[in-house]
Scaffold this active site. Structure first.
Site, PDB file in Angstrom:
ATOM      1  N   GLU A   1      -5.964 -20.858 -47.682  1.00  0.00           N
ATOM      2  CA  GLU A   1      -5.231 -20.094 -48.697  1.00  0.00           C
ATOM      3  C   GLU A   1      -3.791 -20.593 -48.776  1.00  0.00           C
ATOM      4  O   GLU A   1      -3.025 -20.421 -47.849  1.00  0.00           O
ATOM      5  CB  GLU A   1      -5.225 -18.606 -48.337  1.00  0.00           C
ATOM      6  CG  GLU A   1      -4.406 -17.770 -49.312  1.00  0.00           C
ATOM      7  CD  GLU A   1      -4.309 -16.319 -48.892  1.00  0.00           C
ATOM      8  OE1 GLU A   1      -3.966 -16.040 -47.731  1.00  0.00           O
ATOM      9  OE2 GLU A   1      -4.591 -15.450 -49.752  1.00  0.00           O
TER      10      GLU A   1
ATOM     11  N   CYS B   1      -2.798 -12.203 -53.367  1.00  0.00           N
ATOM     12  CA  CYS B   1      -4.046 -12.364 -52.614  1.00  0.00           C
ATOM     13  C   CYS B   1      -5.200 -12.651 -53.567  1.00  0.00           C
ATOM     14  O   CYS B   1      -6.145 -13.339 -53.224  1.00  0.00           O
ATOM     15  CB  CYS B   1      -4.332 -11.113 -51.807  1.00  0.00           C
ATOM     16  SG  CYS B   1      -4.530  -9.677 -52.857  1.00  0.00           S
TER      17      CYS B   1
ATOM     18  N   ASN C   1       4.616  -9.410 -50.739  1.00  0.00           N
ATOM     19  CA  ASN C   1       4.512  -9.733 -52.178  1.00  0.00           C
ATOM     20  C   ASN C   1       4.427  -8.530 -53.095  1.00  0.00           C
ATOM     21  O   ASN C   1       4.599  -8.660 -54.305  1.00  0.00           O
ATOM     22  CB  ASN C   1       3.344 -10.689 -52.401  1.00  0.00           C
ATOM     23  CG  ASN C   1       2.011 -10.054 -52.064  1.00  0.00           C
ATOM     24  OD1 ASN C   1       1.948  -9.066 -51.354  1.00  0.00           O
ATOM     25  ND2 ASN C   1       0.951 -10.610 -52.597  1.00  0.00           N
TER      26      ASN C   1
ATOM     27  N   GLU D   1      -6.683  -5.169 -45.784  1.00  0.00           N
ATOM     28  CA  GLU D   1      -6.754  -5.965 -47.015  1.00  0.00           C
ATOM     29  C   GLU D   1      -6.099  -7.289 -46.684  1.00  0.00           C
ATOM     30  O   GLU D   1      -4.881  -7.333 -46.437  1.00  0.00           O
ATOM     31  CB  GLU D   1      -6.017  -5.250 -48.139  1.00  0.00           C
ATOM     32  CG  GLU D   1      -6.662  -3.951 -48.581  1.00  0.00           C
ATOM     33  CD  GLU D   1      -8.018  -4.153 -49.245  1.00  0.00           C
ATOM     34  OE1 GLU D   1      -8.782  -3.199 -49.311  1.00  0.00           O
ATOM     35  OE2 GLU D   1      -8.279  -5.297 -49.707  1.00  0.00           O
TER      36      GLU D   1
ATOM     37  N   ASP E   1       3.027  -4.978 -32.417  1.00  0.00           N
ATOM     38  CA  ASP E   1       1.979  -4.598 -31.458  1.00  0.00           C
ATOM     39  C   ASP E   1       2.238  -3.212 -30.872  1.00  0.00           C
ATOM     40  O   ASP E   1       1.312  -2.426 -30.664  1.00  0.00           O
ATOM     41  CB  ASP E   1       1.902  -5.627 -30.319  1.00  0.00           C
ATOM     42  CG  ASP E   1       1.301  -6.941 -30.777  1.00  0.00           C
ATOM     43  OD1 ASP E   1       1.115  -7.846 -29.941  1.00  0.00           O
ATOM     44  OD2 ASP E   1       1.023  -7.061 -31.997  1.00  0.00           O
TER      45      ASP E   1
HETATM   46  P1  NAP Z   1       1.714 -11.120 -42.913  1.00  0.00           P
HETATM   47  O1  NAP Z   1       2.618 -12.183 -42.431  1.00  0.00           O
HETATM   48  O2  NAP Z   1       0.394 -10.960 -42.307  1.00  0.00           O
HETATM   49  O3  NAP Z   1       2.542  -9.724 -42.767  1.00  0.00           O
HETATM   50  C1  NAP Z   1       1.971  -8.545 -43.288  1.00  0.00           C
HETATM   51  C2  NAP Z   1       2.631  -7.363 -42.585  1.00  0.00           C
HETATM   52  O4  NAP Z   1       2.243  -7.352 -41.221  1.00  0.00           O
HETATM   53  C3  NAP Z   1       4.164  -7.434 -42.582  1.00  0.00           C
HETATM   54  O5  NAP Z   1       4.671  -6.122 -42.699  1.00  0.00           O
HETATM   55  C4  NAP Z   1       4.451  -7.987 -41.201  1.00  0.00           C
HETATM   56  O6  NAP Z   1       5.744  -7.659 -40.722  1.00  0.00           O
HETATM   57  C5  NAP Z   1       3.412  -7.249 -40.404  1.00  0.00           C
HETATM   58  N1  NAP Z   1       3.110  -7.819 -39.092  1.00  0.00           N
HETATM   59  C6  NAP Z   1       3.250  -9.087 -38.681  1.00  0.00           C
HETATM   60  N2  NAP Z   1       2.838  -9.198 -37.397  1.00  0.00           N
HETATM   61  C7  NAP Z   1       2.435  -7.963 -37.003  1.00  0.00           C
HETATM   62  C8  NAP Z   1       1.914  -7.402 -35.797  1.00  0.00           C
HETATM   63  N3  NAP Z   1       1.709  -8.119 -34.696  1.00  0.00           N
HETATM   64  N4  NAP Z   1       1.611  -6.075 -35.772  1.00  0.00           N
HETATM   65  C9  NAP Z   1       1.809  -5.305 -36.865  1.00  0.00           C
HETATM   66  N5  NAP Z   1       2.304  -5.764 -38.032  1.00  0.00           N
HETATM   67  C10 NAP Z   1       2.610  -7.084 -38.094  1.00  0.00           C
HETATM   68  O7  NAP Z   1       1.448 -11.254 -44.486  1.00  0.00           O
HETATM   69  P2  NAP Z   1       2.521 -11.484 -45.650  1.00  0.00           P
HETATM   70  O8  NAP Z   1       3.120 -12.832 -45.447  1.00  0.00           O
HETATM   71  O9  NAP Z   1       3.418 -10.319 -45.734  1.00  0.00           O
HETATM   72  O10 NAP Z   1       1.588 -11.494 -46.953  1.00  0.00           O
HETATM   73  C11 NAP Z   1       0.872 -12.654 -47.298  1.00  0.00           C
HETATM   74  C12 NAP Z   1      -0.551 -12.565 -46.790  1.00  0.00           C
HETATM   75  O11 NAP Z   1      -1.068 -11.255 -47.037  1.00  0.00           O
HETATM   76  C13 NAP Z   1      -1.483 -13.513 -47.523  1.00  0.00           C
HETATM   77  O12 NAP Z   1      -2.481 -13.980 -46.629  1.00  0.00           O
HETATM   78  C14 NAP Z   1      -2.144 -12.646 -48.582  1.00  0.00           C
HETATM   79  O13 NAP Z   1      -3.415 -13.121 -48.971  1.00  0.00           O
HETATM   80  C15 NAP Z   1      -2.253 -11.338 -47.855  1.00  0.00           C
HETATM   81  N6  NAP Z   1      -2.269 -10.251 -48.815  1.00  0.00           N
HETATM   82  C16 NAP Z   1      -3.464  -9.618 -49.055  1.00  0.00           C
HETATM   83  C17 NAP Z   1      -3.497  -8.609 -49.984  1.00  0.00           C
HETATM   84  C18 NAP Z   1      -4.772  -7.866 -50.284  1.00  0.00           C
HETATM   85  O14 NAP Z   1      -4.690  -6.817 -50.961  1.00  0.00           O
HETATM   86  N7  NAP Z   1      -5.906  -8.318 -49.823  1.00  0.00           N
HETATM   87  C19 NAP Z   1      -2.372  -8.241 -50.695  1.00  0.00           C
HETATM   88  C20 NAP Z   1      -1.182  -8.932 -50.420  1.00  0.00           C
HETATM   89  C21 NAP Z   1      -1.132  -9.942 -49.473  1.00  0.00           C
HETATM   90  P3  NAP Z   1       6.896  -8.821 -40.797  1.00  0.00           P
HETATM   91  O15 NAP Z   1       7.144  -9.078 -42.234  1.00  0.00           O
HETATM   92  O16 NAP Z   1       8.061  -8.188 -40.090  1.00  0.00           O
HETATM   93  O17 NAP Z   1       6.344 -10.019 -40.076  1.00  0.00           O
HETATM   94  O1  G3P Z   2      -1.636  -9.814 -53.380  1.00  0.00           O
HETATM   95  C1  G3P Z   2      -1.554  -8.538 -53.891  1.00  0.00           C
HETATM   96  C2  G3P Z   2      -2.894  -8.121 -54.416  1.00  0.00           C
HETATM   97  O2  G3P Z   2      -3.045  -6.770 -54.262  1.00  0.00           O
HETATM   98  C3  G3P Z   2      -3.016  -8.607 -55.843  1.00  0.00           C
HETATM   99  O3  G3P Z   2      -2.658  -7.621 -56.750  1.00  0.00           O
HETATM  100  O4  G3P Z   2      -2.534  -6.808 -59.081  1.00  0.00           O
HETATM  101  O5  G3P Z   2      -1.624  -9.066 -58.523  1.00  0.00           O
HETATM  102  O6  G3P Z   2      -4.099  -8.693 -58.525  1.00  0.00           O
HETATM  103  P1  G3P Z   2      -2.726  -8.078 -58.317  1.00  0.00           P
END
Ligand code: NAP
Ligand code: G3P
Length: 490
Positions: free
Chosen positions: A388, A295, A165, A261, A226
């Site tokens: 979520e 997020c 995102n 995060e 992994d």
């Molecule tokens: P995701 O599916 O967990 O993927 C995040 C990253 O991890 C991607 O680059 C993904 O690669 C990689 N990945 C997946 N499996 C992995 C493994 N086994 N080992 C290492 N890397 C691996 O998350 P997303 O769909 O991109 O983002 C949405 C989620 O992220 C939501 O839960 C959101 O709340 C959270 N998020 C949190 C924050 C924060 O700042 N707290 C910010 C943004 C998003 P691939 O794309 O190739 O699978």
């Molecule tokens: O999900 C991305 C997180 O970092 C949120 O950023 O700036 O949209 O609150 P913001």
């Protein structure tokens, strides 16, 4: 595409940054990135193999010492140039973002600008990385002849893993603090977002980043994730993504320091004395921007009945005005990142309705685009109360009083942020003090910025703290050199 003209071969074919150049996958395998906007081919990225990963890690070691020894002001100069280049190419890169992750054009260009701002701020902050000198006589038995000179040194090779995102901004939020701290970086971007991330790498290279200091590794996390995470050459893992993957990585990471995060279920707690129009404006923006794929999106409203009854008409009158459709036309309600994500959101809505919740608006989909949805009378037996969605769906949970709101907020497995809306400063600080989250927003939607603020999640929302100076500290360590000046015994 102009920035990659003739770099990687065929049109719309991308390659990885390696040793200061651009390389194709050793296996010849590519992943097609299709646009969630219209299904068109955005491009194809290499599916890097384990051998490609080994080469990228080894290469990052070759330049570790020279980069760590480079004066910080020299590192900073690269950042300033990269920021200028991002601004110069903001429209081109913003368009790639829009097509690759369906982010509205205005927010996409803003993500590029925000990243330029992040680079400049980090360059400035890097110059403030200071050590200290400690005299031995501060401690009983110590001596003025024993002085410890403490400096901050890099950890080595940082593995940055970013989410779909914010493929540019949440890559640089790891890369920049790591690099200014003297580390080298391996960037593994989200597959859906990897083309955007490669544009960032291209800018960093153009800005003069020395060879091998930043290498990119595209490929599905489920296939090479992994292997990269457990690679012995990785000295720090900086991950942003889902709690599920974050937990998985933390189990694999055996002694490698981590920053995670993760997900969130940010609550907007609305107290009876809040300004309801101001509150509604903030909740709408916080819940539905980029179809709720943030997020820090507002992911639940906690309010007493009389407050909820005042909020509902105000929320509905605003939801109906949200632009729905094509992000190229600046719609904020856009197709979700993929069908699996849209199916998941609908499953939460269906569960809530089956258990008696009331859909006030939305609840329907057209392909992967889900209408902005507001659901009232959500109760704690429903999945939507706790899970979520990462979609444009906002539940209202009616609570008994302020303490009930605090208890329900804290009962979540997540602890990223919460908002409290009230004009009573005492109530605001009381509630803020009780909430088990990284950040409490008083009278504002939940949000990460500004990016020099600490940004962290507790519980299932993560570990460690992002935010420029905090990330620099996390990806460097103290090194002490003790001078023993008492020569009498020699
Ligand atoms: P995701 O599916 O967990 O993927 C995040 C990253 O991890 C991607 O680059 C993904 O690669 C990689 N990945 C997946 N499996 C992995 C493994 N086994 N080992 C290492 N890397 C691996 O998350 P997303 O769909 O991109 O983002 C949405 C989620 O992220 C939501 O839960 C959101 O709340 C959270 N998020 C949190 C924050 C924060 O700042 N707290 C910010 C943004 C998003 P691939 O794309 O190739 O699978
Ligand atoms: O999900 C991305 C997180 O970092 C949120 O950023 O700036 O949209 O609150 P913001």
């Amino acid at each position: 595409m102009r920035m990659f003209q003739n770099l990687c071969g065929a049109d719309k074919t991308y390659c990885n940054l390696y040793d200061g150049g651009w390389v194709k996958p050793s296996s010849g395998a590519y992943i097609e990135i299709l646009s969630p906007v219209d299904g068109s081919l955005v491009g194809r990225v290499p599916a890097m193999s384990r051998e490609d990963v080994d080469r990228a890690v080894a290469n990052s070691k070759e330049t570790l010492q020279s980069w760590a020894e480079a004066p910080i002001y020299e590192r900073a100069q690269v950042f300033y140039r990269a920021a200028d280049l991002l601004e110069e190419h903001a429209e081109e890169i913003g368009h790639v973002l829009t097509m690759e992750i369906a982010k509205d054009k205005k927010s996409a260009v803003y993500e590029v600008q925000r990243t330029a701002d992040f680079l400049r701020y980090t360059a400035d902050a890097g110059k403030g990385i200071a050590g200290e000198a400690i005299s031995g006589d501060n401690f009983p038995g110590g001596s003025k002849n024993k002085i410890s000179y403490v400096s901050r040194v890099p950890l080595g090779t940082v593995l940055a893993i970013s989410p779909f995102n914010y493929p540019i901004n949440l890559s640089v939020s790891k890369i920049a603090p790591a690099l200014i701290g003297g580390n080298t970086v391996l960037l593994k971007p989200a597959t859906q977002g990897s083309i955007s991330a490669l544009y960032l790498a291209r800018v960093m290279q153009e800005a003069g980043l020395p060879r091998g200091v930043l290498n990119t590794i595209t490929g599905r996390g489920s296939e090479i994730g992994d292997y990269i995470v457990t690679h012995p050459g990785v000295n720090f893992i900086n991950f942003t993504g889902s709690t599920e993957v974050g937990r998985h990585i933390s189990k694999l990471s055996a002694m490698v320091p981590l920053m995670l995060e993760l997900g969130g279920k940010d609550a907007a707690i609305v107290l009876p004395d809040a300004d309801m129009d101001f509150t509604a404006d903030n909740i709408i923006s916080g819940a539905y921007a980029y179809s709720g794929q943030r997020c820090t999106a507002v992911k639940r409203i906690l309010a007493q009945d009389d407050v909820a009854d005042q909020l509902v008409p105000r929320l509905l009158s605003r939801i109906v005005k949200l632009q729905v459709g094509d992000p190229r036309d600046n719609a904020v309600i856009v197709p979700l990142i993929n069908t699996k994500a849209a199916d998941f959101v609908m499953s939460l809505i269906d569960d809530a309705v089956a258990k008696g919740a009331t859909v006030l608006t939305g609840g329907t989909r057209n392909g992967d685009l889900i209408q902005p949805t507001l659901i009232d009378h959500v109760t704690t037996d429903m999945r939507l109360a706790w899970e979520e969605p990462f979609g444009p769906v906002l539940p209202i949970l009616r609570v008994k009083d302020m303490q009930d709101a605090i208890d329900i907020a804290n009962h979540s497995e997540y602890g990223l942020q919460s908002s409290v809306f009230t004009n009573n400063i005492h109530d605001a600080f009381f509630v803020a003090g009780q909430l088990e989250v990284g950040t409490v927003q008083i009278n504002s939607k939940t949000e990460r910025g500004p990016d020099h603020f600490p940004f962290l999640g507790v519980k299932a929302s993560g570990m460690g703290t992002q935010g420029v100076k905090y990330a620099i500290e996390a990806m460097t360590r103290p090194k002490a050199v003790v001078f023993n000046l008492d020569m009498k015994s020699h």
